[in-house]
Enzyme design. Structure first.
Site, mmCIF file in Angstrom:
data_model
loop_
_atom_site.group_PDB
_atom_site.id
_atom_site.type_symbol
_atom_site.label_atom_id
_atom_site.label_comp_id
_atom_site.label_asym_id
_atom_site.label_seq_id
_atom_site.Cartn_x
_atom_site.Cartn_y
_atom_site.Cartn_z
ATOM 1 N N ASP A 11 0.650 -1.616 -0.132
ATOM 2 C CA ASP A 11 0.170 0.478 0.012
ATOM 3 C C ASP A 11 0.827 0.873 0.430
ATOM 4 O O ASP A 11 2.261 1.229 0.523
ATOM 5 C CB ASP A 11 -0.695 0.192 1.136
ATOM 6 C CG ASP A 11 -2.331 -0.815 1.351
ATOM 7 O OD1 ASP A 11 -2.629 -1.563 0.201
ATOM 8 O OD2 ASP A 11 -3.302 -0.678 2.118
ATOM 9 N N ASP A 65 -6.683 -5.671 7.366
ATOM 10 C CA ASP A 65 -5.406 -5.519 7.349
ATOM 11 C C ASP A 65 -4.484 -5.898 8.462
ATOM 12 O O ASP A 65 -5.125 -4.957 9.863
ATOM 13 C CB ASP A 65 -5.343 -4.006 6.822
ATOM 14 C CG ASP A 65 -5.650 -3.942 5.255
ATOM 15 O OD1 ASP A 65 -6.423 -4.921 4.864
ATOM 16 O OD2 ASP A 65 -5.764 -3.167 5.065
#
Length: 142
Positions: free
Chosen positions: A81, A110
Site C-alpha cells: 500500500d 489489514d
C-alpha cells in the site's frame, strides 16, 4: 459466489479506492462491515468507512497486489500500500483479509508491521527532501 468472483470484487474495491471512486467502493461494502487495521480502532459500517476515506481525500492511495488466495467467502491478499501526502510517499507491506457475503465485503482486516510502517514513514520523509530516496513500486517485493 465463486472464488474468482470474490477476488474480482476485492480487486474492484481496491481500484475504486485508488481512483477515489467512493460511490463504487461504497456499493461493494456491506452496511454492517467491520474494518480493522490490527492495532488501531475498528471502524464499523460501510458508510462510516467510506466517510473516513472521503475525509482523507488529500491523501493519495495506491496499491500493488502481489498474491491473492481465496477460500470460499474469504479472500486474502499480500500487497504493498502507498499513502502519499504531497511529496511524501509512504509505502509498506500489508496482508489483507476480506470476507464477502452476497457479493459485498463484510470484513476488511489489514495486518502490517508497525516497525515496517515507521521505517516507511522515515523513508517517505527523506524522499520528500531527496527525491532519489523516494520509494516506488519497483522497490516492493513481488
Amino acid at each position: 459466489m465463486g472464488d474468482s468472483e470474490n477476488e474480482r470484487i476485492v480487486a474492484e474495491f481496491l481500484t475504486a479506492l485508488r481512483e477515489k471512486d467512493f460511490a463504487t467502493a461504497g456499493k461493494l461494502l456491506d452496511d454492517d462491515l467491520v474494518y480493522e487495521n490490527v492495532g488501531f480502532p475498528t471502524v464499523r459500517g460501510g458508510r462510516r468507512t467510506i466517510k473516513l476515506f472521503e475525509a482523507l481525500t488529500r491523501m493519495g492511495f495506491d496499491v500493488a497486489v502481489h498474491r491473492t488466495a481465496t477460500d470460499g467467502d474469504t479472500v486474502l491478499n499480500e500487497r504493498t500500500d502507498v499513502l502519499s501526502f504531497g511529496p511524501v510517499r509512504v509505502q509498506f507491506w500489508v496482508c489483507g483479509t476480506f470476507e464477502l457475503h452476497d457479493g459485498r465485503i463484510t470484513l476488511w482486516r489489514d495486518h502490517f508491521d508497525v516497525f515496517d510502517l515507521t521505517k516507511a514513514i522515515g523513508r517517505g520523509l527523506a524522499g520528500a527532501v531527496v527525491p532519489a530516496l523516494r520509494p516506488s513500486f519497483s522497490d516492493a517485493a513481488r
